[in-house]
Design a protein around this motif. Structure first.
Motif, short mmCIF file in Angstrom:
data_model
loop_
_atom_site.label_atom_id
_atom_site.label_comp_id
_atom_site.label_asym_id
_atom_site.label_seq_id
_atom_site.Cartn_x
_atom_site.Cartn_y
_atom_site.Cartn_z
N ARG A 1 -27.53 -6.66 7.37
CA ARG A 1 -27.49 -5.69 8.28
C ARG A 1 -26.34 -4.91 7.87
O ARG A 1 -26.11 -3.67 7.96
CB ARG A 1 -26.84 -6.31 9.49
N SER B 1 -26.94 3.60 5.20
CA SER B 1 -27.22 4.92 6.00
C SER B 1 -25.90 5.52 6.38
O SER B 1 -26.00 6.89 6.58
CB SER B 1 -28.26 4.57 7.47
N ASP B 2 -24.65 4.94 6.50
CA ASP B 2 -23.67 5.84 6.81
C ASP B 2 -22.46 5.05 6.13
O ASP B 2 -21.86 4.35 6.86
CB ASP B 2 -23.40 6.22 7.97
N MET C 1 -18.83 5.54 7.68
CA MET C 1 -18.55 4.72 8.90
C MET C 1 -18.74 3.35 8.93
O MET C 1 -18.05 2.65 9.55
CB MET C 1 -19.93 5.48 9.61
N ILE D 1 -15.70 0.99 10.51
CA ILE D 1 -15.94 -0.13 11.54
C ILE D 1 -15.50 -1.48 10.84
O ILE D 1 -15.84 -2.67 11.43
CB ILE D 1 -17.17 -0.32 12.30
N HIS E 1 -12.52 3.56 15.10
CA HIS E 1 -12.51 4.89 15.13
C HIS E 1 -14.01 5.10 15.69
O HIS E 1 -15.03 4.80 15.00
CB HIS E 1 -12.48 5.33 13.80
N ARG F 1 -22.27 9.16 15.16
CA ARG F 1 -22.60 8.42 13.84
C ARG F 1 -22.88 6.91 14.01
O ARG F 1 -22.42 6.12 13.21
CB ARG F 1 -21.43 8.60 12.65
N PHE G 1 -25.75 3.95 13.53
CA PHE G 1 -26.84 3.72 12.54
C PHE G 1 -28.05 3.80 13.29
O PHE G 1 -28.56 3.00 13.89
CB PHE G 1 -26.44 2.29 11.84
N GLU H 1 -27.83 -4.49 17.01
CA GLU H 1 -27.51 -4.64 15.40
C GLU H 1 -26.38 -3.57 15.31
O GLU H 1 -25.08 -3.99 14.62
CB GLU H 1 -28.46 -4.23 14.46
N LYS I 1 -23.45 -5.43 16.78
CA LYS I 1 -22.87 -6.44 16.24
C LYS I 1 -22.34 -5.81 15.03
O LYS I 1 -21.27 -6.84 14.40
CB LYS I 1 -24.42 -7.53 15.78
N MET I 2 -22.34 -4.89 14.24
CA MET I 2 -21.69 -4.56 13.01
C MET I 2 -20.29 -3.99 13.38
O MET I 2 -19.53 -4.13 12.65
CB MET I 2 -22.50 -2.86 12.67
N GLY I 3 -19.95 -3.95 14.71
CA GLY I 3 -18.91 -3.51 15.04
C GLY I 3 -17.76 -4.77 15.07
O GLY I 3 -16.62 -4.60 15.19
N ARG J 1 -19.79 0.20 20.13
CA ARG J 1 -19.67 -0.27 18.71
C ARG J 1 -18.25 -0.60 18.43
O ARG J 1 -17.53 -1.54 17.83
CB ARG J 1 -20.43 0.48 17.75
#
Ligand SMILES: Nc1ncnc2c1ncn2[C@@H]1O[C@H](COP(=O)(O)OP(=O)(O)O)[C@@H](O)[C@H]1O
Ligand SMILES: [Mg+2]
Lengths: 270, 234
Positions: free
Chosen positions: A152, A159-160, A163, A167, B80, B86, B88, B95, B98-100, B147
């Protein structure tokens, strides 16, 4: 299937890191030499030799990324070409110094010897093994990318990137791991090929051209595309060799040209 | 908790911020207003480590962060939520959320925060399995804020959360901002929509072509003649 392994690594590095790694073929070659040394010279068993080769080339990949490739992420393609092409020359010479320039054919592991009869024709058992290895890698890669936390993070930063960093993803470290994965895929291709193909300096360069064609056909940076591209090229070259042996390479370039005319971004490109 | 001291930032040779200072106290909403190109997003990026100031310092919880890479800044508790959301697009909603989550938080805490985010934005719970890119603009903004919240940040940086959204959605987003703040969330809010942000904020700074030209209590700035003329269209 060797081509698929090469193209997969190339695609990962391009798709996630944004680097066209021309030295990818050298990692393939190093994998072959490492497997040859562990298996052919030191008589370590075949499976373990392959594992050791992956680890060795993985370490080389980590060093490459950490100290060199990392510096060119934000530079233009010509710089990437110069750096990675430089590594091709370095690795080729290094291999000549260590192993000598002679081509060497290591022995076939006993359990993979023999033929299977398919449609009345003998088919080497080893080729079937390779096909399944390639499919297994495809499945594992898919599982990693779609189902794991690491995957993931890889998809998010593909893709970014900015960003993803914002995070909390440690982008430099993530990129090292992706590069190592890609190096190991190349090494696996090289190592698996040792019992059936000649191990010599320059084998990587020959393969990398076809791998590039595959990634272009499939759509740069797209793994599914690389898989389908490898299948197409694999099938075409097999038939090509049977029908017009001299045109083997020529045919895949014709296919690439046709794909690019019909769909310039590649079969699965965006 | 956040102290920006005299920072200057340039893109190559083009300066974007000159000696900008600001501070954000715990539990407050601080707003930065300014027109397009004033340098608001640049300031946010400097705080979150996406760009590094040429001069000046940024301190967070008494520690300097102006030289840290973005992932370390994030891990210290700064989230931020960038301009243009922005998210994904090829990852699903769940998902994306959860990335956060930061690797340092435990499973249990992550689940609590997720529940809280779903509480704030029930639509995200409904659309968990949908790809981020298929959401509407408003939903994407909620996802981007969600996120950001997943890291359980000490301060939330919101860059133009109302941009390009329909008025009802903007109201909803601002309602959430107020609600978060009442739960104790510290927020640094950047907006071109000066009226809205001055209404929710306690303190505000006005940024014009890279410099802070005015600062004060939000309620006072709303009545400031210069602000009225330049940003509130009166
Ligand atoms: N990546 C960049 N490269 C060069 N100049 C930039 C970049 N981003 C912003 N700028 C310039 O910096 C100034 C401030 O931009 P920005 O921080 O985006 O303003 P705001 O968010 O207030 O609209 C503008 O003049 C803009 O053109
Ligand atoms: Mg902006």
């Amino acid at each position: 299937m060797y081509l698929w392994l090469l193209a997969a690594g190339l695609t990962l590095v391009f798709g996630v890191l944004g680097v066209l790694n021309f030295a990818h073929g050298s990692l393939f070659m190093l994998g072959a030499y490492a497997a040859f040394t562990f298996y052919g010279k030191l008589n370590i068993n075949f499976g373990l030799s392959i594992l050791l080769s992956l680890i060795s080339v993985g370490i080389i990949g980590a060093i490459l990324e950490r100290f060199f490739i990392r510096r060119i992420y934000d530079l233009d393609l010509p710089y990437q070409l110069i750096l990675t092409f430089g590594f091709i020359l370095i690795f080729d010479d290094l291999v000549k110094m260590v192993w000598g320039g002679v081509a060497m054919i290591p022995p076939m592991p006993g359990f993979l010897e023999g033929n299977l009869t398919v449609l009345g024709r003998p088919y080497p058992f080893y080729n079937i093994f390779i096909i399944f290895a390639g499919l297994a890698v495809a499945l594992v890669l898919w599982l990693i990318l779609e189902k794991t936390w690491w995957g993931r993070m890889i998809r998010a930063s593909a893709s970014d990137r900015e960003m993803a960093g914002a995070i909390g993803i440690n982008i430099p470290f993530l990129f090292t791991t992706v590069f190592v994965l890609s190096a190991m895929l190349a090494a696996l291709g090289g190592a698996l090929g040792t019992p059936v193909r000649v191990v010599a300096p320059g084998i990587g360069t020959a393969m990398i051209i076809q791998a590039f064609v595959i990634t272009v056909i499939g759509g740069l940076g797209n793994l599914k595309g690389a898989f389908v591209g490898a299948l197409i090229v694999g099938i075409l070259t097999s038939f090509g060799i049977l029908l017009f042996p001299i045109f083997e390479l020529f045919i895949i370039f014709v296919v690439m040209a046709i794909v690019l005319m019909v769909k310039p971004e590649g079969l699965f490109g965006k | 908790m956040l102290e920006v001291k005299q920072i200057s930032v340039s893109y190559g040779l083009a300066p974007a911020l000159w000696e900008v200072s600001l501070s954000v106290r715990d539990g407050k909403i601080v707003a930065i207003v300014g027109s397009n190109g004033a340098g608001k997003s640049t300031l946010m990026k400097a705080i979150s480590g996406l760009i590094h100031p040429g001069e000046g310092t940024i301190e967070f919880d008494q520690r300097r962060i102006d030289h840290l890479p973005p992932h370390q800044v994030a891990r210290m508790g700064i989230a931020h939520v960038p301009e243009g959301r922005r998210i994904f697009p090829h990852l699903t909603v769940i998902e994306n959320l959860k990335m956060g989550v930061l690797p340092i938080k435990g499973q249990k805490r992550a689940q609590e925060i997720l529940n809280n985010v779903f509480n704030l934005f029930p639509i995200l719970a409904e659309r968990q399995r949908q790809l981020g890119g298929t959401l509407s603009g408003g939903q994407q903004q909620m996802l981007a804020i969600g996120r950001g919240l997943m890291s359980d940040p000490k301060i939330l940086l919101l860059d133009e959360p109302s941009l390009g959204l329909a008025p009802i959605i903007v109201d909803m987003v601002f309602e959430v901002i107020t609600r978060l703040n009442s739960q104790g969330q510290t927020i640094l809010l950047v907006e071109q929509n000066a009226f809205l942000s001055l209404e929710v904020a306690q303190y505000a700074y006005v940024l014009e072509v890279g410099r802070i030209v005015l600062e004060g209590e939000a309620t006072k700035l709303i009545d400031d003649p210069h602000i009225k003329k330049a940003y509130l269209g009166e």
